[in-house]
Structure formats: structure tokens, C-alpha cells
Design a protein around this motif. Structure first.
Motif, mmCIF file in Angstrom:
data_model
loop_
_atom_site.group_PDB
_atom_site.id
_atom_site.type_symbol
_atom_site.label_atom_id
_atom_site.label_comp_id
_atom_site.label_asym_id
_atom_site.label_seq_id
_atom_site.Cartn_x
_atom_site.Cartn_y
_atom_site.Cartn_z
ATOM 1 N N MET A 194 17.165 17.494 1.164
ATOM 2 C CA MET A 194 18.547 17.837 1.495
ATOM 3 C C MET A 194 19.022 17.139 2.762
ATOM 4 N N ALA A 212 18.762 22.883 -4.739
ATOM 5 C CA ALA A 212 18.301 21.999 -3.664
ATOM 6 C C ALA A 212 16.916 22.433 -3.204
ATOM 7 N N ASP A 255 13.926 21.752 -0.331
ATOM 8 C CA ASP A 255 13.567 21.154 0.952
ATOM 9 C C ASP A 255 12.684 22.158 1.683
ATOM 10 N N LEU A 309 18.897 23.377 4.332
ATOM 11 C CA LEU A 309 19.317 24.133 3.150
ATOM 12 C C LEU A 309 20.534 24.991 3.475
ATOM 13 N N LYS A 344 24.376 24.787 1.977
ATOM 14 C CA LYS A 344 25.097 25.944 1.440
ATOM 15 C C LYS A 344 26.444 26.150 2.129
ATOM 16 N N GLU A 400 22.274 26.252 -5.133
ATOM 17 C CA GLU A 400 21.139 27.187 -5.022
ATOM 18 C C GLU A 400 20.033 26.470 -4.256
ATOM 19 N N THR A 401 19.149 27.221 -3.619
ATOM 20 C CA THR A 401 18.154 26.560 -2.767
ATOM 21 C C THR A 401 16.740 27.104 -2.994
ATOM 22 N N ASP A 431 13.212 26.844 -0.618
ATOM 23 C CA ASP A 431 12.479 26.362 0.554
ATOM 24 C C ASP A 431 11.013 26.219 0.122
#
Lengths: 451, 451
Positions: free
Chosen positions: A237, A258, A260, A266, A270, A277-278, A280
Motif C-alpha cells: 500500500m 489491500a 500490507d 493501511l 482507508k 478493505e484491509t 495487516d
């Protein structure tokens, strides 16, 4: 200089320059060292040079002169740092030499042009393509500027890839060894081809990233293919990944996920693209498992906006460190396992050499399309993006820009960009020179990175 | 049984069968061992079974019975050996078990059908798809039968590839563990879906290869994409490579260059398709250099019809031998260096696991499209090929058939097929059973492989 780099320079000397690689007088990477190409007035300029692994310096060096009649000299009003500059910084791209001027993205005012330049004139406000296209080879006539056959003289690159790729400004002798754009002046070969004149109603900050980030993120999405309703995963990202997410929605994606490990990136994504959507990846056991949980059946498309320099697994960390491979397959393998059968995996992040333990079985058996996006063919896209997306306000490059700093602070910028410290929050940075205009609408004010 | 195979069987037992993998009652690979699935009459049949690395035997075992109401039992009138059977023979495909009945290509006469079978009836002359398609999952409804989500119960395959692929007849427990077709009788699950009724005017020899080779070579060309005027390279001149060359010309290729190290195979190809050009890679220093000499600028398309089991370089020979990788990247790297920028590389040859030293830099930088063709979705193509190519005589599968032998000699066939001795000259072999018709027009007479 690491061993692979030293070896590559040695091999290059042994092989000699690629014979047809001189269409743009390649290998001139610092006019202060190669005095014969310096402006005869003796004028100086500031520039960022590579001094060795993890070391860059802002130095005073000679200003360039017109070398070939298709050249222009451009006074830089905006430049920037790119994630891929970190690969140079780390010495992960081979054939770097001490004193090379870095940087491949810039805009500015044309100061002087060579005798055969027809469409560009002194005083024009322009943005430059990060690639050097000759304009006339079989790829350049199709505007596939990244595959120019005449501007990269590296025999090593030619041997490694089987075919020529374009010279790139400020990107090591592996990409032609051209003096880069993190400087106050740039020599632009084939100026008629590689400079785009800008209309007055576009601010500098909205125009600069036509050099690379905007066409690169566009190419990532366009070349890999995104269709109405697709579910898309984006690994990385940084600015390219962020803008690829933007383009994915523009092209009709239903969902964009996404991935990362840098939490603030992130969050940044957003805050600019709320539908995103993310994941981690530092917080989950397995990215493919996580994706199959939230998108059962798998992604339609996976986009690599990270680069092969960053191994995740211990095995790849060891192998990349001792040179058994140059690029890690960790991210690619995650992508391969995350897409549905017949899914598309696009690679925009930088890979330069060889990778181990790639899940070739899954590629073959589940019908995956692994698409090397190449460096983006900037010339194919930039006018379309400027006229149909930036000018009508359909996209705003300002969403990437977190900072504006002076050229003089680029040493700090490299160090902090590399650290990705949440307190710095560096996304894309507009780097100003003494020639720059004041910040445009929607763009940050000048600040300092000094602690 | 090699170590990787033993380990895979162990892992499979630990993971348990994939929970949804029982749509076709997978894992029944020899009715003589799994007595409960044998024909209650006690009838016997001949079948080829795997006994361990490089060992197969023609044995007498139990005849199958209808197990599920969508099954048919087919009396085999023609079967064959495939290059990929050698991967099983060598133990290169994991999860083989002693006693597994081999073979994935057959045609025959339907003897009996289960209660829910509607379109197939006893007495029908049929050819079978090598894949087992359920007919109703999200891929099967699109006729993408190779990606069926319900017929392969291998947890190992699912974990390795991230997604299900179809069960395959006689192709190890990695592909569902179904009893194969090198036998006198076969149980055909989902008979309505996986059997194609044949018209009387098509000889057995022209119909049999609709099981696999003909759709597989077609998919290789169709899925990788060949356009009018393309220059195409084909690695591997076995039956798939040979027929891919045929299809390439049918689809408009201007030039087809065949690459192999088995001289008689290259001669065989030239005798059947005179326009073909050839490179014997045992006679040249570098295949990409040779290709760039005869096709300057590079191929448009490279097709992999060889498989990752066959390493060329010492490094890969060591690595595959000691299990550091399962598949060699030698051939793929040659293909990557031989295609032009933005060229297409299609993989039809079998790859099952991981590969090292893949030239990912060239893929990323020169914009290569590495396309996993998957196992061919037979159901998508077979009627089209039968009606529009075989019946009108536009292609003739007989060009591949070098021999006709009895099922009883398959032990010799495996050994000789593996050796590729020019004096044997084995290309595709029609294997007859006691139920077979006499040889059709244009097809060889029965002969013996016994020395």
C-alpha cells in the motif's frame, strides 16, 4: 557496493556495451565527473548522488549541456522519491556506480533544446516520462515505451532478459546509466518524444506523477485486466498500490482488499479510499487463508505493488542475503494461492533477477495467468490520463501526497522513506527546487524532515 | 516409493480427506484390493497397476461395479499411455499407492449405468474425458472441467494449490485416487457429463484421443493465444507438442519451431507437418540464442509441452534429485528468454510443485505473460473438435499413432516409452483390449513390443 553489484559491473566491462545501445548517448550519469558533457559556462547545480549501499548525498555538481540534437535541458520545478529508488539505495539493483545522479520522475520548464527538436520549445512547462523512448523502434512506434530497443546499452540486462528494455533516468547503468531527475537540471534525450507539454490549468502536483506513479498504477490495472464486479487484492500500500486501488474502483472492481504490514499505510489508504478493505499481514497467520475467509472462492485478480526485494520467510531472507536468489517469491506465492483458478496475477513491483521456490505447480494446474506488467509504457497512457481523468477531476493525484520538502533534504528523505516510521507518515513527497512554484490547490505546504 | 511420495501420503493421512471431496466416491483405485466395490459376480479383468518407482505390472484384478447412481461401467475398446504417465511411473507425482490402476484415456462400450444416468445407455460407443467433472459446480457449469471443485479429495493438492482441481482417472491420490483406464473395464463417475457418445462414422483411433491429447494440445494453443502471422516455439515434440504444432498452423501461425533433443521425434514431426522448423537442443549451445538467430526479435508465443520433470542444467539435476525443488525451471527460462517483450509463454507440460531460479526479472521487466494452461477443460472443447475438425477431416489424430499393441504388453510399453529409443520410435500408441474393433482406416496394425 555489494558483491553482486561489483560482479555485474565487471561482467559489463567484460561484455562491452551493447552495440546498438548508444542512440541516446547512454552512460552519462554525472556531468561533474564526465566534465566533457557539462555546461561550458561552468554553471553548477544541486543533485542527489548514490555513494554506496544506503548512502546518498546532495552535492553540487556540473549542470548538463545539450549533447545530442534531440536533447532538451529542463529546469526542474518538481521531483520526488519512488519506492523503487529504495532498491537503488539498498544496492539491490545491480550496476550502480558511485556518483550516479538518482531520480526518475520530474517536471519543469524547458530551458534550451537541440537543433532537431520540433515540438518542444524553451519556456514550455513539461512533465517527463521516466523511460527514455527513442520514438522510432518497433515498440516505440506503438507507444510501448518501456520496451524501447535503442536507449539501454547494458549488455548485462540484455543477457539477463533476452531482449532490450528501455533506458530509465537515474536508474543505474543496468538501465542505461542516465543522470537522474533528483537535481535542478535534467538532460532529456529525445525531448519531442519524452516530454509532455502541460496546460496551465493543471497544478504542478497534479502533473508531476504522470512521470511514473500514475501511469504505472494505471498499467498495473489495465494490463493485468480488471472487469466489472471483480474482487481484487493489492499487495503493498505504497503510492503505487494506493493508486492501483483507485484505478481498480474506476475500472469497476466490486471489492479491493489491500495487504500490507505497515498499519499507518493501511489507515492512510482507508482515509483516502473508504470502500477499501484491509489485511495487516503482520497480524494474520496466512494471507491466502485470510483472503479465502473474507472472499470465499478466491480473488479474481491479485496485483503486486510491493517488489521482490522484501522477503517474508526465513528461507528467502537467507537466500537473498547470501545471493542464492535475487528476488523473493513469498509475495508471489501468496498471490498465486489467493486467486481463484484462471485468476490473474499482475507484477508491477520491481523484480530484477531470479527467484526460488515459486509455486509453479499451482500456476500450471489451476490455470493462473502470471502477467509481468513491465515498466509501464508511459507514452501509451499519459495523455489519456491527463485529459480524461486528471483535468475532469475523476482522479486527484493529491491523495498520495503527504509532504512537500526541499531538494536539499533528500538525504533525510531517503533515510526516513526507508524506515517507514508511522510518526513520519511519508507517502508520496513533492520535492521542490529553488525553481518551484508555490504549492498548488489541495497540496501540502513546504515542511522540514530534520528532527 | 520415494521420500517425497511417502511424506505426502503421511501428510494426507494427517490432514484427512478434503471434506467436500466425496462427490464421486474418490479413492477407489483397485477393486481387487477394495473388494467391497468389486462386481458381485466375482468377474475379473486385466489392468495395469503401479507397484513402485519405475515398476508397473499387468495384473488380473476385480471388475468394478456401479457404486453411485451417476456411474457407468464401460468395457474398454481402446486406451493408451501418456507422457504424463511417465511422471507417475517415475514417482514424480506424489501420493501414489501400490496397486493403483493407471491410465486416464479410454474409449469403449457402455455396459451398465446407474439409476440417475439419463443420456448414456448400455451399448453406447463412447469416449471419456480424463477429468472427472461433477457437472454442477461453478467451474463445471462453464465446462471448465479441469477445475471441478467436487471430485478431488486430496487435502495435499488443495493446500499446495490454494484451490481444488478436478479428479483425474488413474492419476494418483493427489488427483482423487480413481482407478484408471489401462484396464478392461472402467467405472465412469458422472457418466452423463464425462462420456461423449460417438457417431458411427468416426474410427476408434480418431476418437480415442478426445480423452486428453487432442483437447490438451488444442487448449495449449487456444488458451495461450495464437494469432494470424505469429511465430511460435514449441518445447517438446511428443504427441502433445506435435499436435500443438498442428493446431498452431490451423490457427494461423506463420512459423512453428519445434525444440527437442530426441532427433527422431523432430524427424517424425517434419514427416507429418512438413512446414515445421526444428532445433535439436542437444546440438546447440543455447536455445534462446539459436532462436534469436533464426527468428530475430524473438518468438511471439512459446508453448511448454515437455514438463518440469526434466532438468537440463546440472544445478537443477542436483536440486530435483535431492528434493530442493520438484520442478526444473530450465525449459521455462529458455522460453522466457526466447519470446519478444510482451510475448506469451503457455505451460501445458506437467508441473506439480516448486521451482527454483526462475527468471522473474525478465517476466516483470519485459512484460511476459506466463500462462498456466491448467489441465485442459476437455468438456469445453471436445464436441467442437469432433464435429468441426475430426469429422470434416481438418485434423487427423492418426498422424500421432505410431503403434498398436495389446494391453498385455503395457509393462514393455512403459519401459520402452520411457527410454525413447529411436529404434522403437514410439509416438502415440493405441492399446487394444480383447474387446477392441479391428484397426480403422489409416491406423497401424497390431504388433508386439517384445524383443
Amino acid at each position: 557496493m555489494n558483491m553482486a553489484n561489483a560482479a555485474a559491473n565487471l561482467i559489463e566491462r567484460h561484455l562491452g556495451e551493447y552495440p546498438e545501445g548508444t542512440a541516446a548517448n547512454a552512460g552519462i550519469s554525472n556531468y561533474g565527473i564526465q566534465h566533457e558533457f557539462a555546461d561550458p559556462s561552468g554553471a553548477k547545480m544541486k543533485a542527489v548522488v548514490w555513494e554506496g549501499k544506503n548512502t546518498v548525498k546532495v552535492v553540487e555538481t556540473a549542470k548538463p549541456r545539450i549533447i545530442e540534437n534531440h536533447d532538451a535541458i529542463v529546469k526542474v520545478t518538481g521531483t520526488t522519491i519512488c519506492g523503487s529508488d529504495l532498491h537503488l539505495y539498498h544496492g539491490a539493483v545491480i550496476e550502480m556506480q558511485k556518483g550516479d545522479i538518482l531520480g526518475h520522475e520530474y517536471m519543469g520548464i524547458v530551458e534550451v533544446v537541440g537543433s532537431s527538436v520540433k515540438n518542444i520549445k524553451p519556456g514550455d512547462r513539461v512533465v517527463a516520462s521516466f523511460q527514455i523512448s527513442c520514438g522510432t523502434c518497433r515498440f516505440c512506434v506503438q507507444k510501448l515505451s518501456s520496451q524501447c530497443e535503442r536507449t539501454n546499452n547494458s549488455s548485462v540486462a540484455n543477457a539477463m532478459y533476452g531482449h532490450r528494455t528501455a533506458g530509465v533516468l537515474g536508474y543505474s547503468h543496468f538501465a542505461g546509466g542516465y543522470a537522474g531527475a533528483q537535481a535542478e537540471y535534467v538532460r532529456a534525450p529525445f525531448a519531442d518524444v519524452n516530454l509532455l507539454v502541460l496546460p496551465d490549468n493543471v497544478t504542478d502536483e497534479r502533473a508531476l506523477f504522470l512521470s511514473d506513479v500514475i501511469p504505472t498504477s494505471y498499467n498495473c490495472v489495465q494490463d493485468t485486466g480488471i472487469y466489472e464486479g471483480d474482487t481484487v487484492g493489492i499487495w503493498g500500500m505504497g503510492p503505487i498500490g494506493l493508486f492501483a486501488a483507485k484505478w481498480a474502483f474506476v475500472k469497476g472492481a466490486k471489492r479491493v482488499i489491500a495487504i500490507d504490514s505497515v498499519a499507518w499505510r493501511l489507515e492512510y489508504a482507508k482515509s483516502k479510499i473508504p470502500q477499501i478493505e484491509t489485511i495487516d499481514f503482520s497480524k494474520v497467520k496466512s494471507v491466502p487463508e485470510e483472503i479465502n475467509k473474507i472472499a470465499p472462492g478466491g480473488l479474481d485478480v491479485a496485483l503486486e505493488c510491493a517488489a521482490g526485494e522484501y522477503p517474508k520467510s526465513i528461507l528467502h531472507k537467507i537466500e537473498t542475503a547470501i545471493g542464492l536468489e535475487t528476488d523473493s517469491s513469498d509475495t508471489l506465492n501468496e498471490m498465486i494461492l489467493s486467486v481463484r483458478p484462471y485468476g490473474r496475477v499482475g507484477i508491477t513491483g520491481l523484480y530484477t533477477g531470479y527467484t526460488n521456490h515459486l509455486n509453479i505447480g499451482a500456476i500450471m494446474q489451476t490455470g493462473i495467468r502470471l502477467i509481468g506488467n513491465g515498466q509501464a509504457p508511459v507514452l501509451k497512457y499519459w495523455e489519456d490520463i491527463l485529459n480524461n481523468y486528471i483535468i475532469p477531476g475523476k482522479i486527484d493525484p493529491n491523495i498520495m501526497i503527504s509532504h512537500r520538502i526541499p531538494l536539499e533534504e533528500m538525504e533525510d528523505l531517503y533515510a526516513k522513506f526507508d524506515k517507514r516510521d508511522p510518526k513520519d507518515g511519508l507517502m508520496k513527497v513533492f520535492v521542490a527546487t529553488k525553481f518551484s512554484n508555490p504549492p498548488g490547490e489541495g497540496s501540502p505546504q513546504l515542511s522540514s524532515l530534520k528532527d
